[in-house]
Structures are given as C-alpha cells and as structure tokens.
Scaffold this motif. Structure first.
Motif, mmCIF file in Angstrom:
data_model
loop_
_atom_site.group_PDB
_atom_site.id
_atom_site.type_symbol
_atom_site.label_atom_id
_atom_site.label_comp_id
_atom_site.label_asym_id
_atom_site.label_seq_id
_atom_site.Cartn_x
_atom_site.Cartn_y
_atom_site.Cartn_z
ATOM 1 N N HIS A 14 0.677 -1.270 -0.036
ATOM 2 C CA HIS A 14 -0.021 -0.036 0.034
ATOM 3 C C HIS A 14 0.947 1.078 -0.134
ATOM 4 O O HIS A 14 0.503 2.270 -0.673
ATOM 5 N N LEU A 15 2.077 1.305 0.607
ATOM 6 C CA LEU A 15 2.901 2.392 0.640
ATOM 7 C C LEU A 15 3.542 2.415 -0.723
ATOM 8 O O LEU A 15 3.641 3.707 -1.242
ATOM 9 N N LEU A 18 1.071 4.096 -2.695
ATOM 10 C CA LEU A 18 0.525 5.508 -2.669
ATOM 11 C C LEU A 18 1.786 6.295 -3.028
ATOM 12 O O LEU A 18 1.199 7.374 -3.881
ATOM 13 N N TRP A 21 1.261 6.714 -6.989
ATOM 14 C CA TRP A 21 0.140 7.684 -7.484
ATOM 15 C C TRP A 21 0.691 8.913 -6.861
ATOM 16 O O TRP A 21 -0.029 10.046 -8.045
#
Length: 251
Positions: A14-15, A18, A21
């Motif tokens: 997820h990091l 993030l 994006w």
C-alpha cells in the motif's frame, strides 16, 4: 509487486502504491503544464518570452510545495519502517546463516538445526531434461514456520554477504559475516513461498533458493517434534560411532 501474505507485506504494497500515485499526479501536472506552455506560447503564434529576473513568490512556492510532498511521503514510510523493525514479543526465533551456497536454519528455542540446499536435478541445470515448474526454486529442506505466529528471524553469514529474500513476506534482509540483523514475519495463511539470495555472493549465487513452508500451528508442532526426535537419534548414532580410548572415554 506481490501483495504478500503478511501484515508487513500489505503495508509495503500500500505504501508503494501511495507513492506511485503521488508520483503519477506530479508527473501529470508538471508535464501537463510544460506541454500546455510549449503549445500555447510557441513562436508561430507570436509569443514573446517574458523578461524577469527573480520572483519571491515562485521561490517560496517551489520550496514549500516539494517539502510538503516529501513530508506527506515520509510520514507513512516511517510508520511502515517502525513496524517492520519491531520484533518484540516474538513467539519463535530462528537464526538464518548464509553459506556459499546454501542456508542453515537454527530454531534457537527448540534445538533444531538443518541445512537447506538446492534440489533441482543437475539434468535440468545442464539442459539435459525439461525444466520443472519451480526450476532453481526448490530445496531439500524448506524453512517451516507456523501460521499466525510472530517469528523473529536473525540473519548472518559464515563467508560472504548474502541476502535472504522471500517476496511474499514483504522484505529482504542482508546476511553479513560477523553481524546479526533482525527482522520478523507473521504469515497469514498456509502455503509454500519461494525466494532467492538477493546479493551477488559468488559463482553459484543463482543456485541458492529459499523455500518457506507455512503450516497451521498443530501441524507445525508435529513437524517440530519429529525434527527433535530425528536430531536426538542422529546425535546418539554419532556418539555410538565415537572411538573408545583406554579408561572408557570416547573421543
């Protein structure tokens, strides 16, 4: 990048997304403004470049905005790193030692120790037979771990620098002679997870795979008890083969 089978691997994934994006948005904005400026202020339309030396506002903006973006990236990244290195309250500790070119696994709390070596047939390596599904990613003795338990892993090496890496666990850790590095994992579901030495460690670097077999707690305990029995039996056999010297002592 796999999402993995541990909480840390999910955090890392997820990091990564993030930061990815954020970089995409920055790229779109920067290149969008650049291409718009090139098109609408081209020479064929009679555009005349503005003449100015310095702008305090621009200086402040291109200092503050990047700083805020970096802080926005650093906060979640730091949180992930803190969790990644927090090996407290582990329920099992395993020492991983790298050798040229195999791994040794030592269950420090249970007295179980064994080597894990590549088991891909030489015929496949020499292109004398069709390669299997897990070519160069199969071993004779995998590292067996319990599902749902926090496992502390200590990495070191006996000769040169190696690196213990299983992508589904979400991290890699160097194994350095004379040093002990620490990390932890907690696998969420049973399965077999494969990795490799990720540090160029010599001629047979590519023949040093890692296989982790995650078992439910009950099955892991059965496996561990059997390994203890086998280890005790092997020790007894070695002792019985020791030569006898006068006085009844063994060498």
């Amino acid at each position: 990048m796999p999402q993995g089978v541990t909480a840390i691997s999910h955090d890392v994934y997820h990091l990564h997304m993030l930061i990815f994006w954020i970089c995409v948005v920055i790229g779109v904005v920067v290149f969008g403004v650049m291409f718009w400026s090139i098109y609408h202020h081209r020479k064929s339309r009679g555009a005349v470049p503005a003449q100015f030396h310095e702008s305090t506002l621009v200086e402040v903006l291109w200092t503050i905005v990047p700083m805020m973006i970096l802080i926005g990236m650093a906060v979640p990244a730091t949180g992930t790193l803190v969790r990644m290195y927090d090996a407290r309250d582990a329920e099992l500790t395993i020492k991983v030692t790298g050798y040229q070119w195999r791994w040794q696994y030592d269950y420090l709390d249970d007295g179980v120790k064994f080597f894990s070596t590549l088991s891909t047939p030489q015929a496949q390596i020499r292109n004398l037979a069709p390669k299997g599904e897990h070519y160069l990613l199969e071993v004779d003795h995998p590292l067996v771990l319990p599902v749902g338990k926090k496992v502390r892993i200590l990495t070191t090496a006996a000769d040169v620098i190696h690196s213990w890496w299983v992508p589904e666990l979400g991290w890699k850790k160097d194994a350095i002679p004379g040093f002990i590095n620490e990390v932890w994992t907690q696998i969420e579901k049973p399965g077999i997870y494969r990795g490799q030495c990720a540090e160029l460690c010599g001629r047979d670097h590519g023949f040093m795979p890692i296989v982790v077999k995650a078992l439910p707690e009950a099955e892991f305990r059965q496996w561990l008890e059997q390994m203890k029995k086998d280890s005790t039996s092997q020790t007894a056999q070695n002792d019985s083969r020791a030569p006898i010297v006068p006085g009844g002592q063994t060498l």
